[in-house]
Design a protein around this motif. Sequence first.
Motif, PDB file in Angstrom:
ATOM      1  N   GLU A  24     -56.202   0.372 -33.865  1.00  0.00           N
ATOM      2  CA  GLU A  24     -55.160   1.563 -33.821  1.00  0.00           C
ATOM      3  C   GLU A  24     -55.268   2.362 -34.705  1.00  0.00           C
ATOM      4  N   ILE A  25     -55.495   1.849 -36.136  1.00  0.00           N
ATOM      5  CA  ILE A  25     -55.588   2.622 -37.123  1.00  0.00           C
ATOM      6  C   ILE A  25     -56.769   3.756 -36.955  1.00  0.00           C
ATOM      7  N   SER A  78     -58.070   4.749 -34.084  1.00  0.00           N
ATOM      8  CA  SER A  78     -57.691   5.682 -33.122  1.00  0.00           C
ATOM      9  C   SER A  78     -56.805   6.904 -33.605  1.00  0.00           C
ATOM     10  N   ARG A  79     -55.824   6.156 -34.490  1.00  0.00           N
ATOM     11  CA  ARG A  79     -54.765   7.523 -34.851  1.00  0.00           C
ATOM     12  C   ARG A  79     -55.438   8.531 -35.614  1.00  0.00           C
ATOM     13  N   GLU A  80     -56.626   8.120 -36.308  1.00  0.00           N
ATOM     14  CA  GLU A  80     -57.591   8.895 -37.043  1.00  0.00           C
ATOM     15  C   GLU A  80     -58.048   9.974 -36.386  1.00  0.00           C
ATOM     16  N   GLY A  81     -58.086   9.932 -34.898  1.00  0.00           N
ATOM     17  CA  GLY A  81     -58.775  11.006 -34.158  1.00  0.00           C
ATOM     18  C   GLY A  81     -60.435  11.313 -34.280  1.00  0.00           C
ATOM     19  N   THR A 135     -56.488   0.691 -26.662  1.00  0.00           N
ATOM     20  CA  THR A 135     -56.115   1.218 -27.864  1.00  0.00           C
ATOM     21  C   THR A 135     -56.704   2.677 -28.190  1.00  0.00           C
ATOM     22  N   PRO A 144     -53.874   6.638 -28.808  1.00  0.00           N
ATOM     23  CA  PRO A 144     -53.679   7.677 -30.015  1.00  0.00           C
ATOM     24  C   PRO A 144     -54.823   8.643 -30.254  1.00  0.00           C
ATOM     25  N   TRP A 145     -55.975   8.255 -29.806  1.00  0.00           N
ATOM     26  CA  TRP A 145     -56.854   9.240 -29.927  1.00  0.00           C
ATOM     27  C   TRP A 145     -56.904  10.225 -28.932  1.00  0.00           C
ATOM     28  N   GLU A 174     -54.159  11.474 -27.632  1.00  0.00           N
ATOM     29  CA  GLU A 174     -53.074  12.342 -27.960  1.00  0.00           C
ATOM     30  C   GLU A 174     -53.234  12.812 -29.125  1.00  0.00           C
ATOM     31  N   SER A 175     -54.211  12.759 -29.965  1.00  0.00           N
ATOM     32  CA  SER A 175     -54.431  13.285 -31.379  1.00  0.00           C
ATOM     33  C   SER A 175     -54.820  14.648 -31.468  1.00  0.00           C
TER      34      SER A 175
END
Length: 418
Positions: A331-332, A334-337, A346, A349-350, A352-353
């Motif tokens: 998840e970390i 994925s959020r980084e994009g 998971t 987040p990627w 949606e980034s």
Amino acid sequence: MRRRSLLTGALAAPVLAAGCARDGSSADSAGGRTRITYAIWDPLQVDGMRKIIRAFEAEHPDISVKLQVTPFESYWTTMKTAMRGGTAPDVFWMNAVNSQLYASNGVLEPLDPFIERDGVDMSEHPPELVRMYTYDRTHYAMPKDFDLIGLWYNKKLFDRARVPYPDDTWTWDTFRDAAAELTDPKRGVHGVAAEMAKQYTYYNTIAQAGGYVIRDGESGFDDPRSIEGLRLWTDLIDRGWSPSQSAMTDTIGRQLYLSEKVAMNWDLSAMASQMYASPAIKDHGDVAVLPKGRQRATTIHGLANVISGKSEKTEAAWEFVKFVSSRPAAEIQSREGVTISSLAGTQRPWVESMPEFQLQNFIDMLDYAVPYPSSKHTAVWENLQPRLLGGPFTGRGDIAEAARTLARQMDLALEQEK
């Protein structure tokens, strides 16, 4: 001489008994903590990996991780030197091109004993990716992420040519027609970059045509359908709908797309953040699924973490490798994009980034992804491709003849692996 023997000094170094955890508490420890080293090559992922390391160290206060970043251009040379000299990192990134080479030379720690002991569910990662890092029915790596190839396009250039945007109804015929309509010699714009780039272009169309690169230890380049997949690209160049190959030697297709000199480019999901960083592409760029040939296909690749077979801190290394492939780390990441986490559930987040891009298309293509082709010595036969396919990609010679020659030479190289 068999090519395996050429690696004796570089990779076939003695290792401790496979599968036996080694206690690292007495080696390279400070203040009661065991320090492991972790080697990667992508500077775009450094920030994300540091966040993952901090999260891991918070959960495992008895282990510290030292990150080592080596540019990809020198990464594998550095790794072989380190293996030979006994200074290899405890954990390091692996790719499909080198996976079987390292596993077959006994320099990677087999992970099955740890996976079974800790009940790690490998089915939570794409099966093509898991198979990519399995050798002789043994897992040698834990998947971290994956990338696929999509059809990146410039909406401004499409609008100017009055061509509808690509979608999941597109076929090769639609793609070719669009490339023709989008080509504008007066403005110096081509419809597409038909680059001789295996992972980005013809590996995908070979699979879409129903052909194959390698199967059961034999080349598939001489298969009629593989040749059909290659010919799609050489035809685009011959008809003037793509820049010449020499032009793309100086400026690769990705740069031509970013500079708005080509309307379409087949490229990695991992390049989404680079596309997003370009104001023009962020404003009027997007991505679609690849067009359909005889069937749908896109090439899947991804990075994985391996443990050195010479590490004396295998237990600590495994705890870290396991964590990097776990949900909190995924998840970390994925959020980084920067890249798509391989752990199921998971990826949101990627996606949606970067809301300006239809990144869900990459996730949807997982259903028909085909693994990056590889063998023990992938680099040997991949290095044949530019020399033998280069002629037809530059308008000299027939692609069918070149492909058949490549298949013969590739089979000779593959014979040396046996």
